[in-house]
Design a protein around this motif. Structure first.
Motif, PDB file in Angstrom:
ATOM      1  N   LEU A  84       0.832  -1.205   0.000  1.00 20.72           N
ATOM      2  CA  LEU A  84       0.000   0.000   0.000  1.00 20.72           C
ATOM      3  C   LEU A  84       0.867   1.255   0.000  1.00 20.72           C
ATOM      4  N   TRP A  85       1.944   1.247   0.772  1.00 20.81           N
ATOM      5  CA  TRP A  85       2.851   2.388   0.802  1.00 20.81           C
ATOM      6  C   TRP A  85       3.497   2.578  -0.569  1.00 20.81           C
ATOM      7  N   PHE A  86       3.988   1.486  -1.144  1.00 19.96           N
ATOM      8  CA  PHE A  86       4.658   1.540  -2.442  1.00 19.96           C
ATOM      9  C   PHE A  86       3.691   2.041  -3.524  1.00 19.96           C
ATOM     10  N   GLY A  87       2.498   1.459  -3.571  1.00 22.02           N
ATOM     11  CA  GLY A  87       1.506   1.867  -4.576  1.00 22.02           C
ATOM     12  C   GLY A  87       1.040   3.293  -4.386  1.00 22.02           C
ATOM     13  N   SER A  88       0.819   3.688  -3.140  1.00 17.78           N
ATOM     14  CA  SER A  88       0.407   5.069  -2.861  1.00 17.78           C
ATOM     15  C   SER A  88       1.466   6.054  -3.341  1.00 17.78           C
ATOM     16  N   THR A  89       2.712   5.741  -3.048  1.00 18.59           N
ATOM     17  CA  THR A  89       3.812   6.626  -3.462  1.00 18.59           C
ATOM     18  C   THR A  89       3.877   6.736  -4.980  1.00 18.59           C
ATOM     19  N   VAL A  93       3.201  10.182  -7.074  1.00 16.34           N
ATOM     20  CA  VAL A  93       4.273  10.702  -7.931  1.00 16.34           C
ATOM     21  C   VAL A  93       3.804  10.816  -9.378  1.00 16.34           C
ATOM     22  N   ARG A  94       2.936   9.928  -9.824  1.00 14.00           N
ATOM     23  CA  ARG A  94       2.423   9.985 -11.197  1.00 14.00           C
ATOM     24  C   ARG A  94       1.158  10.839 -11.298  1.00 14.00           C
ATOM     25  N   GLY A  95       0.293  10.771 -10.300  1.00 12.76           N
ATOM     26  CA  GLY A  95      -1.011  11.422 -10.390  1.00 12.76           C
ATOM     27  C   GLY A  95      -1.015  12.915 -10.157  1.00 12.76           C
ATOM     28  N   VAL A  96      -0.267  13.391  -9.175  1.00  8.14           N
ATOM     29  CA  VAL A  96      -0.280  14.824  -8.855  1.00  8.14           C
ATOM     30  C   VAL A  96       0.365  15.652  -9.976  1.00  8.14           C
ATOM     31  N   PRO A  97       1.563  15.301 -10.455  1.00  8.79           N
ATOM     32  CA  PRO A  97       2.097  16.071 -11.590  1.00  8.79           C
ATOM     33  C   PRO A  97       1.197  15.968 -12.829  1.00  8.79           C
ATOM     34  N   MET A  99      -2.044  15.976 -12.831  1.00  7.19           N
ATOM     35  CA  MET A  99      -3.099  16.978 -12.704  1.00  7.19           C
ATOM     36  C   MET A  99      -2.551  18.381 -12.953  1.00  7.19           C
ATOM     37  N   VAL A 100      -1.311  18.646 -12.552  1.00  4.39           N
ATOM     38  CA  VAL A 100      -0.681  19.933 -12.877  1.00  4.39           C
ATOM     39  C   VAL A 100      -0.565  20.054 -14.392  1.00  4.39           C
ATOM     40  N   GLU A 101      -0.162  18.961 -15.029  1.00  4.16           N
ATOM     41  CA  GLU A 101      -0.074  18.959 -16.490  1.00  4.16           C
ATOM     42  C   GLU A 101      -1.445  19.206 -17.114  1.00  4.16           C
ATOM     43  N   ASN A 102      -2.498  18.600 -16.556  1.00  3.47           N
ATOM     44  CA  ASN A 102      -3.850  18.848 -17.059  1.00  3.47           C
ATOM     45  C   ASN A 102      -4.187  20.332 -16.998  1.00  3.47           C
ATOM     46  N   LEU A 103      -3.851  20.968 -15.892  1.00  5.50           N
ATOM     47  CA  LEU A 103      -4.123  22.405 -15.756  1.00  5.50           C
ATOM     48  C   LEU A 103      -3.358  23.207 -16.802  1.00  5.50           C
ATOM     49  N   LEU A 104      -2.101  22.851 -17.026  1.00  2.91           N
ATOM     50  CA  LEU A 104      -1.305  23.540 -18.050  1.00  2.91           C
ATOM     51  C   LEU A 104      -1.931  23.351 -19.428  1.00  2.91           C
ATOM     52  N   MET A 105      -2.398  22.140 -19.701  1.00  2.00           N
ATOM     53  CA  MET A 105      -2.986  21.846 -21.011  1.00  2.00           C
ATOM     54  C   MET A 105      -4.344  22.524 -21.175  1.00  2.00           C
ATOM     55  N   ILE A 131      -5.766  10.262 -19.251  1.00  2.00           N
ATOM     56  CA  ILE A 131      -4.764   9.416 -18.602  1.00  2.00           C
ATOM     57  C   ILE A 131      -4.287  10.051 -17.296  1.00  2.00           C
ATOM     58  N   ASN A 132      -3.998  11.351 -17.338  1.00  2.00           N
ATOM     59  CA  ASN A 132      -3.555  12.030 -16.117  1.00  2.00           C
ATOM     60  C   ASN A 132      -4.631  12.002 -15.041  1.00  2.00           C
ATOM     61  N   THR A 133      -5.871  12.214 -15.428  1.00  2.00           N
ATOM     62  CA  THR A 133      -6.978  12.183 -14.470  1.00  2.00           C
ATOM     63  C   THR A 133      -7.123  10.787 -13.880  1.00  2.00           C
ATOM     64  N   TYR A 134      -6.968   9.768 -14.706  1.00  2.00           N
ATOM     65  CA  TYR A 134      -7.074   8.386 -14.246  1.00  2.00           C
ATOM     66  C   TYR A 134      -6.045   8.086 -13.153  1.00  2.00           C
ATOM     67  N   PHE A 135      -4.801   8.501 -13.351  1.00  2.00           N
ATOM     68  CA  PHE A 135      -3.774   8.265 -12.337  1.00  2.00           C
ATOM     69  C   PHE A 135      -4.032   9.077 -11.071  1.00  2.00           C
ATOM     70  N   PHE A 136      -4.538  10.286 -11.224  1.00  2.00           N
ATOM     71  CA  PHE A 136      -4.860  11.095 -10.046  1.00  2.00           C
ATOM     72  C   PHE A 136      -5.974  10.434  -9.244  1.00  2.00           C
ATOM     73  N   ILE A 137      -6.977   9.902  -9.928  1.00  2.00           N
ATOM     74  CA  ILE A 137      -8.063   9.186  -9.240  1.00  2.00           C
ATOM     75  C   ILE A 137      -7.499   7.975  -8.502  1.00  2.00           C
ATOM     76  N   GLY A 138      -6.561   7.263  -9.112  1.00  2.00           N
ATOM     77  CA  GLY A 138      -5.919   6.132  -8.442  1.00  2.00           C
ATOM     78  C   GLY A 138      -5.233   6.561  -7.158  1.00  2.00           C
ATOM     79  N   ALA A 139      -4.542   7.707  -7.192  1.00  2.00           N
ATOM     80  CA  ALA A 139      -3.894   8.223  -5.984  1.00  2.00           C
ATOM     81  C   ALA A 139      -4.928   8.584  -4.930  1.00  2.00           C
ATOM     82  N   VAL A 140      -6.007   9.226  -5.355  1.00  2.00           N
ATOM     83  CA  VAL A 140      -7.066   9.625  -4.415  1.00  2.00           C
ATOM     84  C   VAL A 140      -7.709   8.390  -3.774  1.00  2.00           C
ATOM     85  N   LEU A 141      -7.826   7.322  -4.518  1.00  2.46           N
ATOM     86  CA  LEU A 141      -8.415   6.096  -3.976  1.00  2.46           C
ATOM     87  C   LEU A 141      -7.452   5.321  -3.080  1.00  2.46           C
ATOM     88  N   LEU A 142      -6.192   5.195  -3.487  1.00  4.72           N
ATOM     89  CA  LEU A 142      -5.269   4.330  -2.753  1.00  4.72           C
ATOM     90  C   LEU A 142      -4.674   4.986  -1.507  1.00  4.72           C
TER      91      LEU A 142
END
Length: 151
Positions: A84-89, A93-97, A99-105, A131-142
């Motif tokens: 859980l720690w490994f997956g959350s990290t 690391v993939r989801g938050v940047p 979402m920043v990229e989504n905002l830039l786009m 794709i970016n939103t999908y990874f952010f949702i994964g972070a929010v869930l895990l």
């Protein structure tokens, strides 16, 4: 060891992980014309990478369900916490940047994202957003699964 709170988060995370597994199984068996995207790696590395993602996500799915099922209570805490720690990290690391990229786009500041070309197609634009939103949702869930078990 049961995590306090609603099991809905665990079920949502489980669904996210199963979709992730399925999409990478498809990627292995139907790689397309150039699955490496012109990168320096070959098809073998692409397949190995996807198989590693499939295995990690499958383990994660079992662990997430274990946090809310009676049989998971018998597992030592560290056996659940480590993946859980490994997956959350990884997802943060993939989801938050992402979402920043989504905002830039979306604002037009950088239509192609951090490293993309400014003249991407509409399909590439929306694929990147999705794709970016999908990874952010994964972070929010895990992350709540990890935090609830860790706390």
């Amino acid at each position: 060891m049961r995590v306090q709170g609603s099991p809905r988060w665990a079920h949502g995370t489980f669904a996210w992980l199963i979709f992730f597994v399925a999409s990478h199984v498809v990627a292995v068996f139907l790689p397309g014309d150039d699955p490496t995207g012109g990168g320096p790696w070959g098809l073998r590395a692409y397949v190995i990478f996807n198989i590693a993602l499939i295995l990690m996500s499958a383990v994660g799915a079992v662990v997430v369900v274990a946090t809310v099922r009676p049989w998971g209570r018998r597992a030592p805490r560290w056996i659940l916490l480590t993946p859980l720690w490994f997956g959350s990290t990884l997802l943060v690391v993939r989801g938050v940047p992402g979402m920043v990229e989504n905002l830039l786009m979306a604002t037009g500041i950088r239509r192609g994202g951090f490293v993309g070309a400014q003249d991407i197609s509409t399909a590439e634009f929306w694929a990147g957003i999705g794709i970016n939103t999908y990874f952010f949702i994964g972070a929010v869930l895990l992350v709540p699964r990890h935090a609830a078990l860790n706390g």
